[in-house]
Design a protein around this motif. Structure first.
Motif, PDB file in Angstrom:
ATOM      1  N   VAL A 155     -11.313  21.573  62.633  1.00 61.03           N
ATOM      2  CA  VAL A 155     -12.429  21.424  61.695  1.00 61.03           C
ATOM      3  C   VAL A 155     -12.091  21.981  60.322  1.00 61.03           C
ATOM      4  O   VAL A 155     -11.228  22.855  60.169  1.00 61.03           O
ATOM      5  N   VAL A 156     -12.779  21.445  59.318  1.00 64.74           N
ATOM      6  CA  VAL A 156     -12.714  21.988  57.961  1.00 64.74           C
ATOM      7  C   VAL A 156     -13.800  23.056  57.893  1.00 64.74           C
ATOM      8  O   VAL A 156     -14.991  22.754  57.740  1.00 64.74           O
ATOM      9  N   THR A 157     -13.385  24.290  58.062  1.00 66.04           N
ATOM     10  CA  THR A 157     -14.351  25.378  58.290  1.00 66.04           C
ATOM     11  C   THR A 157     -15.329  25.546  57.132  1.00 66.04           C
ATOM     12  O   THR A 157     -16.502  25.843  57.356  1.00 66.04           O
ATOM     13  N   ARG A 158     -14.862  25.338  55.901  1.00 68.72           N
ATOM     14  CA  ARG A 158     -15.762  25.545  54.767  1.00 68.72           C
ATOM     15  C   ARG A 158     -16.906  24.537  54.787  1.00 68.72           C
ATOM     16  O   ARG A 158     -18.050  24.880  54.462  1.00 68.72           O
ATOM     17  N   SER A 159     -16.615  23.310  55.186  1.00 64.41           N
ATOM     18  CA  SER A 159     -17.678  22.305  55.273  1.00 64.41           C
ATOM     19  C   SER A 159     -18.706  22.714  56.318  1.00 64.41           C
ATOM     20  O   SER A 159     -19.923  22.596  56.100  1.00 64.41           O
ATOM     21  N   LEU A 160     -18.228  23.198  57.475  1.00 58.74           N
ATOM     22  CA  LEU A 160     -19.170  23.633  58.509  1.00 58.74           C
ATOM     23  C   LEU A 160     -20.054  24.759  57.989  1.00 58.74           C
ATOM     24  O   LEU A 160     -21.275  24.772  58.228  1.00 58.74           O
ATOM     25  N   ASP A 161     -19.453  25.722  57.281  1.00 58.47           N
ATOM     26  CA  ASP A 161     -20.244  26.831  56.738  1.00 58.47           C
ATOM     27  C   ASP A 161     -21.295  26.334  55.750  1.00 58.47           C
ATOM     28  O   ASP A 161     -22.428  26.831  55.721  1.00 58.47           O
ATOM     29  N   MET A 162     -20.945  25.348  54.939  1.00 59.34           N
ATOM     30  CA  MET A 162     -21.878  24.844  53.935  1.00 59.34           C
ATOM     31  C   MET A 162     -23.064  24.129  54.579  1.00 59.34           C
ATOM     32  O   MET A 162     -24.179  24.150  54.038  1.00 59.34           O
ATOM     33  N   PHE A 163     -22.852  23.490  55.728  1.00 59.57           N
ATOM     34  CA  PHE A 163     -23.944  22.788  56.396  1.00 59.57           C
ATOM     35  C   PHE A 163     -25.056  23.743  56.833  1.00 59.57           C
ATOM     36  O   PHE A 163     -26.201  23.319  56.988  1.00 59.57           O
ATOM     37  N   LEU A 164     -24.725  25.011  57.034  1.00 59.45           N
ATOM     38  CA  LEU A 164     -25.714  25.967  57.541  1.00 59.45           C
ATOM     39  C   LEU A 164     -26.964  26.022  56.678  1.00 59.45           C
ATOM     40  O   LEU A 164     -28.088  25.998  57.192  1.00 59.45           O
ATOM     41  N   HIS A 165     -26.770  26.111  55.376  1.00 54.72           N
ATOM     42  CA  HIS A 165     -27.913  26.350  54.495  1.00 54.72           C
ATOM     43  C   HIS A 165     -28.123  25.254  53.452  1.00 54.72           C
ATOM     44  O   HIS A 165     -29.033  25.356  52.621  1.00 54.72           O
ATOM     45  N   SER A 166     -27.310  24.218  53.478  1.00 58.56           N
ATOM     46  CA  SER A 166     -27.495  23.126  52.530  1.00 58.56           C
ATOM     47  C   SER A 166     -28.708  22.283  52.928  1.00 58.56           C
ATOM     48  O   SER A 166     -28.922  22.000  54.116  1.00 58.56           O
ATOM     49  N   PRO A 167     -29.507  21.840  51.952  1.00 60.04           N
ATOM     50  CA  PRO A 167     -30.647  20.966  52.269  1.00 60.04           C
ATOM     51  C   PRO A 167     -30.231  19.529  52.579  1.00 60.04           C
ATOM     52  O   PRO A 167     -31.065  18.709  52.953  1.00 60.04           O
ATOM     53  N   THR A 168     -28.949  19.212  52.434  1.00 60.96           N
ATOM     54  CA  THR A 168     -28.477  17.851  52.698  1.00 60.96           C
ATOM     55  C   THR A 168     -28.339  17.606  54.199  1.00 60.96           C
ATOM     56  O   THR A 168     -28.295  18.550  54.993  1.00 60.96           O
ATOM     57  N   HIS A 169     -28.277  16.346  54.573  1.00 64.49           N
ATOM     58  CA  HIS A 169     -27.995  16.001  55.968  1.00 64.49           C
ATOM     59  C   HIS A 169     -26.991  14.857  55.996  1.00 64.49           C
ATOM     60  O   HIS A 169     -26.742  14.184  54.994  1.00 64.49           O
ATOM     61  N   VAL A 170     -26.382  14.648  57.164  1.00 62.18           N
ATOM     62  CA  VAL A 170     -25.347  13.631  57.330  1.00 62.18           C
ATOM     63  C   VAL A 170     -25.995  12.304  57.695  1.00 62.18           C
ATOM     64  O   VAL A 170     -26.815  12.236  58.615  1.00 62.18           O
ATOM     65  N   VAL A 171     -25.608  11.239  56.986  1.00 63.48           N
ATOM     66  CA  VAL A 171     -26.157   9.908  57.271  1.00 63.48           C
ATOM     67  C   VAL A 171     -25.073   8.910  57.673  1.00 63.48           C
ATOM     68  O   VAL A 171     -25.368   7.761  57.992  1.00 63.48           O
ATOM     69  N   GLY A 172     -23.816   9.336  57.637  1.00 61.75           N
ATOM     70  CA  GLY A 172     -22.744   8.427  58.021  1.00 61.75           C
ATOM     71  C   GLY A 172     -21.432   9.168  58.119  1.00 61.75           C
ATOM     72  O   GLY A 172     -21.322  10.341  57.737  1.00 61.75           O
ATOM     73  N   GLU A 173     -20.424   8.502  58.653  1.00 59.88           N
ATOM     74  CA  GLU A 173     -19.099   9.098  58.717  1.00 59.88           C
ATOM     75  C   GLU A 173     -18.032   8.032  58.500  1.00 59.88           C
ATOM     76  O   GLU A 173     -18.263   6.839  58.718  1.00 59.88           O
ATOM     77  N   VAL A 174     -16.873   8.493  58.049  1.00 62.98           N
ATOM     78  CA  VAL A 174     -15.707   7.632  57.873  1.00 62.98           C
ATOM     79  C   VAL A 174     -14.527   8.330  58.534  1.00 62.98           C
ATOM     80  O   VAL A 174     -14.308   9.526  58.310  1.00 62.98           O
ATOM     81  N   SER A 175     -13.776   7.613  59.350  1.00 62.45           N
ATOM     82  CA  SER A 175     -12.565   8.151  59.968  1.00 62.45           C
ATOM     83  C   SER A 175     -11.366   7.435  59.354  1.00 62.45           C
ATOM     84  O   SER A 175     -11.245   6.211  59.453  1.00 62.45           O
TER      85      SER A 175
END
Length: 369
Positions: A155-175
């Motif tokens: 995992v990209v740890t910084r992204s996971l940490d940012m999800f904790l308190h960010s008001p944004t949410h995930v609506v899609g993904e790209v692999s």
């Protein structure tokens, strides 16, 4: 207006065939502009109704319909790519989409954004994933694209940490299938003193670098494209980046695809504010991402898994991150197979919430089957 397809003529000359292609190109252009005019009308209706301009579920539906109707000889993947660009160009007439990505130009994050939104999106280049989150949360960008996981380095740890308190949410993904290339001003590996890239890229190429450039310094920078940009300023430096970055910064590809794993992939999440785009509807192939924390007591993690087993919900990812409280507490990041609107997923989520000291759904979004 309909396009006529000429019957194959085995005796046609090259000049005749080129004349046919020119005529078909003219018809295509007329049809594309007719589609664009209808898209502009759609945009006016959306403005009056206050509905989102960009609907990824609608894009997916249109592309699947076109692929199903494709008689060939064009391949389905190529048809999908063409239609995504057509829809992106038409959407830009309705309302250009501002998308924050990790910069500078030439990053894999940029490539992921173009694959998802098409080439007509208005990209905003940021110096870090933190800045991508901030730009999206503040509204200066309508969407953001951030790396969340690599198949080799995790995992990209910084992204996971940012999800904790960010008001944004995930609506899609790209692999994306990631190919790291060694880029340099001159087309030679002689005299390379330093290799510059994102820390994950350096890790993904460590065996190759140890074998072929054992004496070169490995220097971590904010992105692979930044490494390529810097390599263009110093003949003794090289970067690890995409072919797109090589073109962008005028560099030679000294060695192709030097990553240690031939099937190296990175997942990128598409984020936005709920006010910009609500949770996408169930598609039948969905992922629900959440983060939870439980009291630090024996059996707490086991208790988290019981509701999933009880309601037959498959867990596809489970990661832990320190809560940084000094008490050995952890946040657990979980991906579930399914959508919160499905009864068995909803029941499992309700029980998980009751067991958790902290509970947040990061997003629910369609994934490729």
């Amino acid at each position: 207006m309909t396009a006529s397809t000429p019957s194959p003529d085995p005796s046609a000359s090259l000049a005749d065939l080129r004349t046919q292609i020119d005529a078909l190109d003219t018809q295509l252009l007329q049809l594309l502009n007719a589609r664009a005019r209808v898209a502009e009308q759609v945009g006016e209706v959306k403005k009056r109704e206050g509905t989102p301009f960009f609907r990824p579920d609608r894009v997916a539906q249109v592309i699947e319909k076109v692929k199903a109707a494709n008689p060939g000889p064009l391949r389905e993947a190529h048809v999908a790519a063409i239609w995504r660009e057509i829809m992106s160009a038409c959407l830009a007439l309705e309302s250009p989409q501002r998308v924050a990505v990790l910069g500078p130009e030439g990053t894999f994050c940029e490539q992921a954004a173009i694959e998802y939104f098409g080439g007509a999106a208005d990209l905003i280049y940021c110096g870090s994933f933190d800045e991508v989150f901030h730009a999206t949360a503040s509204g200066s960008a309508q969407y953001g694209v951030v790396g969340v996981e690599n198949s080799n380095e995790g995992v990209v740890t910084r992204s996971l940490d940012m999800f904790l308190h960010s008001p944004t949410h995930v609506v899609g993904e790209v692999s994306l299938l990631i190919r790291h290339n060694l880029l340099r001003q001159q087309n030679s590996m002689e005299g390379i003193e330093a290799v510059l890239a994102h820390p994950q890229a350096l890790a993904q190429c460590q065996a190759w670098l140890s074998k072929h450039l054992p004496n070169a310094e490995r220097r971590a920078v904010s992105s692979n494209a930044e490494g390529a940009r810097l390599a263009a300023t110093n003949p003794a430096w090289a970067g690890l980046a995409s072919e797109r970055a090589a073109t962008q910064y005028g560099l030679h590809i000294v060695a192709h695809a030097i990553q240690d794993d031939a099937y190296n992939r990175t997942r990128f999440a598409v984020i936005t504010l709920p006010a910009t785009l609500a949770m996408p509807p169930v598609s039948g192939h969905d992922c629900t991402s959440l983060v939870v924390s439980v009291p630090n007591k024996p059996g707490a993690v086991h208790d988290l898994l019981v509701p999933l087993k009880t309601h037959k919900v498959s867990m596809t990812r489970f990661e832990s991150r320190p809560a940084r409280t000094g008490q050995w507490d952890y946040y657990f990041y979980i991906d579930l197979d399914g959508h919160p609107s499905q009864p068995h997923v909803a029941a499992a989520l309700q029980e998980l919430r009751s067991l958790s000291a902290f509970f947040k759904i990061i997003g629910a979004y369609p994934v490729k089957a």
